[in-house]
Write an enzyme that holds these catalytic residues in place. Structure first.
Site, PDB file in Angstrom:
ATOM      1  N   CYS A   4      14.128  11.077   5.449  1.00 36.08           N
ATOM      2  CA  CYS A   4      14.087  10.719   6.872  1.00 36.08           C
ATOM      3  C   CYS A   4      15.436  11.007   7.520  1.00 36.08           C
ATOM      4  CB  CYS A   4      13.691   9.266   7.041  1.00 36.08           C
ATOM      5  SG  CYS A   4      14.677   8.120   6.075  1.00 36.08           S
ATOM      6  N   GLU A  52      10.268   1.814  10.229  1.00 39.63           N
ATOM      7  CA  GLU A  52      11.304   2.810   9.904  1.00 39.63           C
ATOM      8  C   GLU A  52      10.606   4.159   9.974  1.00 39.63           C
ATOM      9  OE1 GLU A  52      14.337   2.209   9.783  1.00 39.63           O
ATOM     10  OE2 GLU A  52      14.561   0.122   9.168  1.00 39.63           O
ATOM     11  N   LYS A 102       0.852  -1.196   0.000  1.00 42.34           N
ATOM     12  CA  LYS A 102       0.000   0.000   0.000  1.00 42.34           C
ATOM     13  C   LYS A 102       0.884   1.241   0.000  1.00 42.34           C
ATOM     14  CE  LYS A 102      -1.572   2.620   3.091  1.00 42.34           C
ATOM     15  NZ  LYS A 102      -1.427   3.829   2.259  1.00 42.34           N
ATOM     16  N   GLU A 125      10.552  17.389  13.670  1.00 43.24           N
ATOM     17  CA  GLU A 125      11.032  17.000  12.339  1.00 43.24           C
ATOM     18  C   GLU A 125      10.346  17.886  11.300  1.00 43.24           C
ATOM     19  OE1 GLU A 125       9.656  13.238  10.663  1.00 43.24           O
ATOM     20  OE2 GLU A 125      11.581  12.983   9.684  1.00 43.24           O
TER      21      GLU A 125
HETATM   22  P1  NAD Z   1       2.832   8.968   7.268  1.00 44.52           P
HETATM   23  O1  NAD Z   1       3.136   8.255   8.525  1.00 44.52           O
HETATM   24  O2  NAD Z   1       1.812  10.027   7.278  1.00 44.52           O
HETATM   25  O3  NAD Z   1       2.360   7.933   6.143  1.00 44.52           O
HETATM   26  C1  NAD Z   1       3.127   6.816   5.801  1.00 44.52           C
HETATM   27  C2  NAD Z   1       2.216   5.729   5.267  1.00 44.52           C
HETATM   28  O4  NAD Z   1       1.347   5.293   6.320  1.00 44.52           O
HETATM   29  C3  NAD Z   1       1.295   6.164   4.124  1.00 44.52           C
HETATM   30  O5  NAD Z   1       1.233   5.102   3.187  1.00 44.52           O
HETATM   31  C4  NAD Z   1      -0.041   6.336   4.810  1.00 44.52           C
HETATM   32  O6  NAD Z   1      -1.138   6.179   3.949  1.00 44.52           O
HETATM   33  C5  NAD Z   1       0.020   5.224   5.837  1.00 44.52           C
HETATM   34  N1  NAD Z   1      -0.894   5.383   6.964  1.00 44.52           N
HETATM   35  C6  NAD Z   1      -1.554   6.494   7.381  1.00 44.52           C
HETATM   36  N2  NAD Z   1      -2.290   6.207   8.489  1.00 44.52           N
HETATM   37  C7  NAD Z   1      -2.076   4.903   8.773  1.00 44.52           C
HETATM   38  C8  NAD Z   1      -2.507   4.033   9.799  1.00 44.52           C
HETATM   39  N3  NAD Z   1      -3.331   4.447  10.776  1.00 44.52           N
HETATM   40  N4  NAD Z   1      -2.070   2.769   9.805  1.00 44.52           N
HETATM   41  C9  NAD Z   1      -1.234   2.320   8.854  1.00 44.52           C
HETATM   42  N5  NAD Z   1      -0.765   3.107   7.843  1.00 44.52           N
HETATM   43  C10 NAD Z   1      -1.191   4.379   7.808  1.00 44.52           C
HETATM   44  O7  NAD Z   1       4.229   9.483   6.747  1.00 44.52           O
HETATM   45  P2  NAD Z   1       4.518  10.388   5.472  1.00 44.52           P
HETATM   46  O8  NAD Z   1       4.091  11.770   5.805  1.00 44.52           O
HETATM   47  O9  NAD Z   1       3.964   9.720   4.258  1.00 44.52           O
HETATM   48  O10 NAD Z   1       6.107  10.291   5.389  1.00 44.52           O
HETATM   49  C11 NAD Z   1       6.966  11.134   6.056  1.00 44.52           C
HETATM   50  C12 NAD Z   1       7.508  10.492   7.297  1.00 44.52           C
HETATM   51  O11 NAD Z   1       8.127   9.250   6.978  1.00 44.52           O
HETATM   52  C13 NAD Z   1       8.586  11.317   7.974  1.00 44.52           C
HETATM   53  O12 NAD Z   1       8.394  11.295   9.357  1.00 44.52           O
HETATM   54  C14 NAD Z   1       9.864  10.590   7.610  1.00 44.52           C
HETATM   55  O13 NAD Z   1      10.937  10.818   8.474  1.00 44.52           O
HETATM   56  C15 NAD Z   1       9.410   9.189   7.609  1.00 44.52           C
HETATM   57  N6  NAD Z   1      10.315   8.342   6.826  1.00 44.52           N
HETATM   58  C16 NAD Z   1      11.113   7.454   7.478  1.00 44.52           C
HETATM   59  C17 NAD Z   1      12.008   6.680   6.759  1.00 44.52           C
HETATM   60  C18 NAD Z   1      12.882   5.675   7.443  1.00 44.52           C
HETATM   61  O14 NAD Z   1      13.404   4.798   6.761  1.00 44.52           O
HETATM   62  N7  NAD Z   1      13.072   5.744   8.732  1.00 44.52           N
HETATM   63  C19 NAD Z   1      12.118   6.838   5.386  1.00 44.52           C
HETATM   64  C20 NAD Z   1      11.297   7.772   4.763  1.00 44.52           C
HETATM   65  C21 NAD Z   1      10.393   8.519   5.499  1.00 44.52           C
END
Ligand code: NAD
Length: 476
Positions: A284, A250, A177, A380
């Site tokens: 990230c 992650e 997803k 962040e």
């Molecule tokens: P997000 O947490 O809003 O969304 C990530 C994913 O989770 C999306 O696919 C979203 O649809 C899904 N999602 C939303 N609600 C959910 C729920 N209740 N249960 C399960 N899935 C759900 O994050 P974002 O805004 O898309 O991405 C940015 C964040 O991701 C930043 O905090 C960044 O640091 C982090 N990130 C971390 C890494 C890593 O490897 N540590 C890499 C890239 C990004």
């Protein structure tokens, strides 16, 4: 632009369920962040389609898990070739949905190909733990079942590649997803997988942030591999608890860059700038706060400001562009909030402006003289706004670096690599780079400390996360 010249939205994306390309229960618009225009009408799965995808992955699991690993490896290598052959198309689509400059998108696709190949070269051999005249104790690794992958919008492809290929190599089947603002490359990748793997081995659905919980709590899913924010990661952890699924998280970071007093600011500023602004700060592991010694603070700030002023911001398809837009409207509004905080609590010395236009453009912004308790420093920002703080002694800079619930990465900048290593040893995070940044080959494990993650991705350890270890203890 003349309305007739306006590109028509793509309408040919489909969900991938059980070996078939299917319409969504409904559709939603995917916006190109550089133009603000609708890029595609994306199929949107409903709960029933999620259940169908899980059922298809479950049905495909017995045969796939029984397929010899050599055959699974062969198909992964075929997938790598197929993706390489279509890299231009994937890169253009990635630039249009995510915003990043085309050469970076190409880099992400080539990195994806290399990542598939790296995992395909790995193995899961039995380990003999003890062998003597009376006993033989062996550790075997077997697959788990259906893996659910959830990815964010900053690196839609590469973050998928550190999940799907190792899951498949280990013998699992997958339901993926993507994030709702960048679902298109994942759906195309699903189509590609569908041409190569047996029906149901790889399924892809798209949602509008409404199916995550249903996926992570689903009794048919054995493991969740999640990348996203720490806030969502906590919800995922709570959601998998009901079925005690295996889980990799992650999550977010607030990585510090510590500049030591032995550097030449002119030489180091471009590297720190790049570490902070690459992918418009939406990484990230971006340098999200910089600590600079008092004696070179002014010069370092001035160098960073110069780089920010010279940066070329624009549509990623324009070959002159160095920095694309912020990926989506929600994040755009959030980053504007961090600029406002920078203005209120510190001094903006470059950028701070929103570029006119329908796209979500923010110029690289440098903020100096800002206190540690400002939101821009503690939280962040995930965008092109960089706070630069001064320090008097190194112990203080290290303590401030560690004074966060995050622990994803960090960088140390010095003319003395041994000194850099010693500082790195005192930082509480999953990765610390000395005089480099974002060097992330897929055979090196990657994980977050503290609230930046749980478990490991990449490396053999990352592959093993998609397996169950079983000890077989035989009396002779
Ligand atoms: P997000 O947490 O809003 O969304 C990530 C994913 O989770 C999306 O696919 C979203 O649809 C899904 N999602 C939303 N609600 C959910 C729920 N209740 N249960 C399960 N899935 C759900 O994050 P974002 O805004 O898309 O991405 C940015 C964040 O991701 C930043 O905090 C960044 O640091 C982090 N990130 C971390 C890494 C890593 O490897 N540590 C890499 C890239 C990004």
């Amino acid at each position: 632009m003349n309305a007739q010249l306006q590109p028509q939205p793509y309408t040919d994306f489909r969900l991938v369920i059980g070996g078939r390309l299917v319409e969504g229960a409904s559709t939603f618009d995917v916006i190109n962040p550089a133009t603000g225009q609708v890029l595609a009408k994306c199929p949107r799965a409903d709960r029933a389609q999620l259940d169908q995808a899980v059922a298809a992955a479950k049905a495909a699991y017995p045969a796939w898990s029984a397929t010899p690993i050599a055959e699974r490896r062969r198909l992964l290598l075929k997938l790598a070739d197929a993706l390489a052959a279509r890299s231009d198309e994937f890169a253009r689509l990635l630039t249009q949905e995510q915003g990043k400059p085309l050469p970076m998108a190409q880099g992400e696709i080539f990195g994806s190909v290399a990542t598939i190949q790296t995992f395909a070269a790995m193995d899961l051999p039995e380990r003999v733990l003890r062998e003597d005249a009376t006993q033989r104790v062996v550790q075997r690794r077997s697959s788990l079942g259906v893996v659910g992958t959830i990815t964010p919008w900053n690196f839609p492809m590469i973050l998928l590649m550190i999940k799907v290929p190792p899951a498949l190599l280990a013998g699992n089947t997958v339901v993926s997803k993507p994030a709702p603002t960048t679902p298109l490359t994942t759906l195309r990748f699903g189509e590609l997988c569908n041409e190569i793997f047996p029906p149901g081995v790889v399924n892809v659905i798209a949602d509008q942030n409404d199916l995550g919980d249903a996926l992570t709590s689903h009794p048919g899913i054995a493991k969740v591999a999640f990348t996203g924010s720490t806030a969502t990661g906590k919800k995922v952890m709570a959601s998998v608890a009901g079925t005690l699924k295996r889980l990799t998280l992650e999550l977010g970071g607030n990585d510090a860059a510590i500049v030591l007093d032995d550097v030449d600011p002119k030489e180091v500023a471009p590297k720190v700038f790049h570490a902070a602004m690459f992918n418009t700060g939406q990484v990230c592991l971006a340098a999200k706060r910089v600590y600079v010694p008092e004696k070179i603070y002014d010069e370092m700030c001035a160098e960073l400001a110069k780089l920010a002023e010279a940066a070329v911001v624009g549509d990623g398809l324009d070959p002159n562009t160095q920095f694309g837009p912020v990926q989506n409207k929600t994040q755009f509004e959030k980053v504007k909030g961090y600029i406002a905080d920078g203005k209120a609590r510190g001094k903006i010395i470059a950028g701070g402006t929103i570029v006119d236009g329908p796209g979500f453009f923010i110029r690289p912004t440098i903020v100096r003289d800002i206190p540690d308790d400002a939101k821009l420093v503690c939280e962040e920002q995930f965008g092109p706004v960089l706070p630069v703080m001064r320090y008097k002694d190194l112990d203080d800079a290290i303590a401030r670096t560690n004074s966060t619930d995050y622990g994803l990465g960090a960088t140390v900048w010095t003319s003395n690599p041994q000194r850099g290593y010693e500082v790195a040893c005192r930082i509480h995070s999953g990765t610390v780079w000395v005089n480099k940044h974002l060097d992330l080959p897929a055979d090196i494990p990657f994980s977050g400390a503290k609230q930046s993650g749980l478990g490991t991705e990449m490396g053999v350890e990352g592959l093993q996360e998609f397996t169950q270890a079983t000890i077989i203890n035989v009396a002779k």
